[in-house]
Design an enzyme around this catalytic site. Structure first.
Site, PDB file in Angstrom:
ATOM      1  N   CYS B 179      39.930  38.384  45.430  1.00 39.92           N
ATOM      2  CA  CYS B 179      41.044  39.229  45.873  1.00 39.92           C
ATOM      3  C   CYS B 179      40.573  40.518  46.560  1.00 39.92           C
ATOM      4  O   CYS B 179      41.385  41.238  47.131  1.00 39.92           O
ATOM      5  CB  CYS B 179      41.940  39.556  44.689  1.00 39.92           C
ATOM      6  SG  CYS B 179      42.148  38.181  43.556  1.00 39.92           S
ATOM      7  N   HIS B 319      46.653  47.452  43.584  1.00 39.52           N
ATOM      8  CA  HIS B 319      46.377  46.019  43.481  1.00 39.52           C
ATOM      9  C   HIS B 319      47.568  45.379  42.753  1.00 39.52           C
ATOM     10  O   HIS B 319      48.063  44.356  43.172  1.00 39.52           O
ATOM     11  CB  HIS B 319      45.062  45.808  42.740  1.00 39.52           C
ATOM     12  CG  HIS B 319      44.605  44.388  42.704  1.00 39.52           C
ATOM     13  ND1 HIS B 319      44.502  43.616  43.825  1.00 39.52           N
ATOM     14  CD2 HIS B 319      44.233  43.576  41.665  1.00 39.52           C
ATOM     15  CE1 HIS B 319      44.075  42.399  43.490  1.00 39.52           C
ATOM     16  NE2 HIS B 319      43.917  42.356  42.185  1.00 39.52           N
ATOM     17  N   GLU B 330      44.447  49.339  35.916  1.00 38.88           N
ATOM     18  CA  GLU B 330      44.488  50.034  37.202  1.00 38.88           C
ATOM     19  C   GLU B 330      45.136  51.409  37.031  1.00 38.88           C
ATOM     20  O   GLU B 330      44.708  52.389  37.654  1.00 38.88           O
ATOM     21  CB  GLU B 330      45.261  49.208  38.231  1.00 38.88           C
ATOM     22  CG  GLU B 330      45.225  49.832  39.625  1.00 38.88           C
ATOM     23  CD  GLU B 330      45.824  48.941  40.707  1.00 38.88           C
ATOM     24  OE1 GLU B 330      46.431  47.902  40.368  1.00 38.88           O
ATOM     25  OE2 GLU B 330      45.690  49.306  41.895  1.00 38.88           O
ATOM     26  N   LYS B 352      52.869  43.243  45.901  1.00 37.61           N
ATOM     27  CA  LYS B 352      52.879  41.905  45.297  1.00 37.61           C
ATOM     28  C   LYS B 352      54.179  41.640  44.556  1.00 37.61           C
ATOM     29  O   LYS B 352      54.507  40.484  44.285  1.00 37.61           O
ATOM     30  CB  LYS B 352      51.673  41.744  44.367  1.00 37.61           C
ATOM     31  CG  LYS B 352      50.329  41.753  45.094  1.00 37.61           C
ATOM     32  CD  LYS B 352      49.173  41.498  44.153  1.00 37.61           C
ATOM     33  CE  LYS B 352      47.837  41.534  44.894  1.00 37.61           C
ATOM     34  NZ  LYS B 352      47.384  42.893  45.238  1.00 37.61           N
ATOM     35  N   HIS B 357      50.915  37.195  45.309  1.00 39.16           N
ATOM     36  CA  HIS B 357      49.495  37.522  45.472  1.00 39.16           C
ATOM     37  C   HIS B 357      48.874  36.549  46.476  1.00 39.16           C
ATOM     38  O   HIS B 357      48.725  35.361  46.184  1.00 39.16           O
ATOM     39  CB  HIS B 357      48.800  37.419  44.117  1.00 39.16           C
ATOM     40  CG  HIS B 357      47.429  38.012  44.082  1.00 39.16           C
ATOM     41  ND1 HIS B 357      46.724  38.366  45.219  1.00 39.16           N
ATOM     42  CD2 HIS B 357      46.614  38.323  43.036  1.00 39.16           C
ATOM     43  CE1 HIS B 357      45.549  38.858  44.878  1.00 39.16           C
ATOM     44  NE2 HIS B 357      45.460  38.845  43.557  1.00 39.16           N
ATOM     45  N   PHE B 416      38.951  38.939  41.054  1.00 43.82           N
ATOM     46  CA  PHE B 416      38.632  38.272  39.794  1.00 43.82           C
ATOM     47  C   PHE B 416      37.146  37.937  39.817  1.00 43.82           C
ATOM     48  O   PHE B 416      36.659  37.329  40.764  1.00 43.82           O
ATOM     49  CB  PHE B 416      39.469  36.991  39.670  1.00 43.82           C
ATOM     50  CG  PHE B 416      39.528  36.471  38.273  1.00 43.82           C
ATOM     51  CD1 PHE B 416      40.596  36.799  37.457  1.00 43.82           C
ATOM     52  CD2 PHE B 416      38.512  35.696  37.769  1.00 43.82           C
ATOM     53  CE1 PHE B 416      40.636  36.336  36.155  1.00 43.82           C
ATOM     54  CE2 PHE B 416      38.548  35.232  36.468  1.00 43.82           C
ATOM     55  CZ  PHE B 416      39.611  35.546  35.659  1.00 43.82           C
TER      56      PHE B 416
END
Lengths: 381, 432
Positions: B179, B319, B330, B352, B357, B416
């Site tokens: 990502c 994110h 985050e 998102k 995503h 990830f």
């Protein structure tokens, strides 16, 4: 752009568990390419498997993912990290730039799911697979299929937190990793970088891709190498002994009309740009490491170097197989070792060539989609 | 600020962009839907998802994509078509065709190519005997398998096809860091331009995992949304009732060049890359760092590279995946990077919530949305924010877009596996 300093290099190949072992085997004329049963259908019948590997420092487990690529990468990167004493560099300032060959699904990870999805007649039933058969897939399968996970695992294993990139999927990407590291060092984003390349690992998909690259007789090899690059300032501050310098590098793209890979023009362009960056001319190059698998490469070589007879030309793939993304790292590590020992082994059943210590080596790389790359290394006088 | 100190040939700006998302086939269409706070998440309509615990996501309308017959030896994959659609828009907007030195135009794309079909998986296993030996010749003889493996799963193939389509000969780089990939692509493009290694860079990302093989990996990881009242309500970053991310697909591409180049070519500047930072978590591969250390490092580095202080950051495009672990991590990382007091003053939102995503494309999609916001003076909302989570206690711009002139923003992308990237983005220079 300023040159960057190499402070360590290590490799694991089909000829040895280590750079020194690999070079010694090359000097003695050995090859890792051996007959491989079952590959006759590809018109090759041979492969260059990596030597048996020691176990990784910790096994696969709930919080650790071990893959074939990861095992190779860890071996060379950990060794290079140790050689360069990178433990003395702040972990936030150590970058990882990795060229990674294609990652394929190990058949064994999927076997249980396929078995669970067979109907009464033994045939694979997609409906059964959809309705729950897939849940028998090994829980680490998704992680093993993510290209970047091996690098995340390596960062955890080495406890480094700097810049990082995972580039795919062939030798042009492996060369690109060196240039990205140089940029990270040049911009001050990192003080040191572990640049590594890992080949594809054997499996049906890798073999089929090798065949489809369209190069007759291409022998697939398994290997990995890592080179530690640092800024001059970092090397001076740490008092580390350089093993060479990366003084130029360039990439380009232009598919060839003759087959897979870049055109001769693209290859010539990147070589000239890389040499210009280094402030060198073709006459300064004493050692040339080629891939040795394309007419375009031979044409480019003649266009740049003419018919020079004093140029030592080494094709590691003759003895190690075609290493895809791992190729440039392996070739670069070998080049540094050759410039250091003052001798280039022959990969064409000839006699070894004496090299000037502190000479200049050029590493060529390409990708079947049309990417070309060149790296210029200087040895330590 | 340092960005003012950089000479024009060191300032990197956007002169063209393109995008295909489940919201629409252009940047403008995607932006308009997001400003309205619409969700593009639906029940899957284009593939058979029966048997899966999650059957929703974001799918791009096939009508906005080029056909799959691109003259390749096999039909083009979904990522090929998505990337070409976005890349052509960006190139047209920047008038890339007028750049004289084609060998000075590079292509850098983040993404992970196509996914094998279940039948590919079965084919592979069919040719493995009980001892684990593979009958490669038998597998090679399987109709269709060979082409699929070569073109479908080569991460660098769609970027190479785009480079060929645009006649860009300055090198193709395929970044595969999950990502974080396309944010890294934009960041690395910025470095290449500052270094004078290219005259223009086509940078972006593409991914399409809205298919069975792409999906089951994330099902097995337990990362996808598990509970939702309706597809539109499923992606709810920072909301206490979030239960996982919503898979989506798309592509986003920008043309970057230096401000000096844009001026010389007379191109309109759409935004600026002020700084780039990335990092590795260096933590357990299966977990995010509990204190968001890698994310903090990436943000701190992006601000340092841009020469801006936390007080100058006016918006954070998060994110914000809607997973139980990402969002509080985050939040903590933003507080650590900006300082607790400043973090509470800065709006933070997640695209998102509306787009799902897009994995490798997400960083580029969100960078463009951030630039659009800077240009329009609008901060996009986080929709489906209904129940506050004590661990997520910042201003997430709940449910409604906010008119707010701003000049500097951060855009976060965390992969990830532990790769983190942050872009510090600026509005188009007023003199540009």
């Amino acid at each position: 752009m300023a040159a960057v300093v190499a402070t360590a290099a290590e490799a694991v190949t089909g000829l040895g568990l280590g750079l020194a072992a690999t070079l010694a085997a090359l000097r003695s004329g050995r090859t890792a390419v051996a007959p491989e049963a079952g590959l006759e259908a590809f018109g090759v019948g041979a492969a260059a498997h990596v030597v048996p590997l020691p176990p990784t420092h910790a096994p696969d487990g709930p919080t650790r993912v071990v893959t074939p690529h990861g095992t190779l990468l860890e071996l060379v990167a950990r060794a290079a990290h140790g050689q360069a004493n990178l433990g003395s560099v702040p972990r936030e300032a150590v970058a990882l730039m990795i060229g990674l060959g294609m990652v394929d699904s190990p058949a064994a990870d999927l076997e249980a799911a396929v078995a669970a999805s067979r109907g009464a007649d033994g045939a694979f039933d997609l409906a059964r697979f959809f309705q729950g058969g897939f849940r028998a897939i090994h829980p680490h399968w998704p992680l093993r299929m993510l290209n970047n996970v091996v690098v995340g695992q390596l960062a955890a294993d080495l406890d480094v937190r700097g810049d990082n990139l995972v580039l795919a999927a062939e030798a042009d990407a492996g060369a690109r990793a060196f240039l990205e590291a140089r940029e990270a060092l040049d911009s001050g984003a990192a003080l040191a970088a572990i640049v590594a390349g890992v080949s594809e690992t054997f499996g049906p998909a890798a073999l089929l891709r090798a065949q489809l690259r369209g190069t007759p007789g291409l022998v697939l090899g398994e290997a990995a190498a890592a080179v530690v690059l640092e800024s001059e300032a970092s090397v001076k501050a740490r008092g580390v002994i350089p093993v060479g310098r990366l003084v130029g590098g360039a990439t380009g793209f232009e598919p060839s009309d003759l087959g897979p890979g870049p055109s001769a023009d693209a290859r010539v362009r990147v070589v000239r740009e890389a040499l210009a960056q280094a402030g060198r001319t073709p006459d300064d190059v004493t050692l040339l490491l080629v891939e040795g698998d394309a007419v375009d490469e031979a044409d480019a070589r003649r266009a740049v170097f003419g018919r020079r007879t004093d140029l030592a030309v080494v094709a590691p793939s003759v003895a190690l197989g075609h290493l895809t993304s791992g190729g440039p790292a392996v070739a670069s590590a070998l080049a540094l070792a050759m410039l250091s020992t003052g001798e280039a082994p022959s990969t064409a059943r000839g006699t070894p060539r004496a090299l000037k210590r502190g000479g200049v080596a050029l590493v060529l790389a390409s990708g079947s989609a049309g990417g070309a790359a060149a790296l210029v290394w200087e040895g330590v006088p | 600020m340092a960005r003012q100190a950089r000479p024009a040939d060191q300032r990197v700006v956007v002169t063209g962009w393109g995008m295909v998302t489940p919201m629409g086939g252009t940047v403008e269409a995607t932006w308009a839907g997001c400003v309205e706070g619409r969700s593009a998440v639906r029940e899957f309509a284009h593939w058979d998802s029966r048997g899966l615990p999650c059957r929703i996501g974001g799918e791009v309308d096939d009508a906005v994509l080029p056909p799959d017959d691109l003259g390749l030896v096999a039909p083009a994959t979904r990522p090929h078509r998505l990337l070409l659609a976005a890349g052509r828009q960006a190139a047209a907007g920047a008038d890339l065709a007028s750049v004289a030195r084609r060998d000075r135009i590079a292509v850098i794309v983040g993404g992970h190519a196509g996914c094998p079909a279940p039948t590919d998986i079965e084919r592979t296993v069919r040719h493995v005997d009980e001892a684990g030996r593979i009958d490669v010749a038998g597998l090679a003889a399987e109709p269709g398998y060979v082409d699929r493996n070569f073109h479908l799963r080569r991460c660098d193939h769609a970027p190479a096809v785009l480079a060929h389509d645009l006649d860009a000969r300055g090198g193709v780089t395929a970044i595969v860091s999950a990502c974080a990939a396309s944010a890294q692509a934009i960041g690395e493009a910025t470095r290449a331009l500052r270094d004078g290694r290219a005259d223009a860079v086509v940078a972006g990302g593409v991914d399409s995992h809205v298919n069975f093989a792409g999906f089951i990996g994330f099902v097995l990881l337990g990362a996808l949304v598990k509970r939702y009242p309706s597809p539109e309500k499923a992606s709810r970053p920072f909301d206490r009732r979030r239960s996982g991310f919503v898979m989506s697909e798309g592509a986003a591409v920008v043309v970057l060049e230096t401000l000096a180049s844009a001026r010389a070519r007379g191109r309109r500047v759409l935004g600026e890359v002020l700084g780039y930072g990335d990092s590795a978590d260096g933590f357990r591969i299966t977990d995010v760092h509990p204190e968001g250390e890698g994310a903090r490092l990436a943000m701190t580095r992006a601000m340092a590279d841009a020469g801006v202080t936390p007080d100058e950051v006016e918006y954070v495009n998060a994110h914000g995946t809607s997973t139980p672990t990402n969002d509080p991590g985050e939040t903590l990382a933003i507080k650590r990077a900006l300082g607790e007091a400043r973090a509470r003053q800065v709006p933070v939102s997640s695209n998102k919530s509306m787009l799902g995503h897009t994995i490798g494309a997400a960083g580029a999609v969100e960078a463009i949305m951030t630039w659009k916001g800077l240009a329009e003076g609008i901060v996009l909302p986080t929709i489906n924010y209904e129940t506050p989570d004590p661990k997520c206690d910042l201003d997430y711009v709940p449910n409604t877009a906010r008119r707010m002139p701003h000049r500097v923003a951060l855009s976060n992308s965390f992969g990830f596996g532990g790769q983190n990237a942050c872009l510090c983005l600026g509005a188009a220079p007023s003199e540009g």
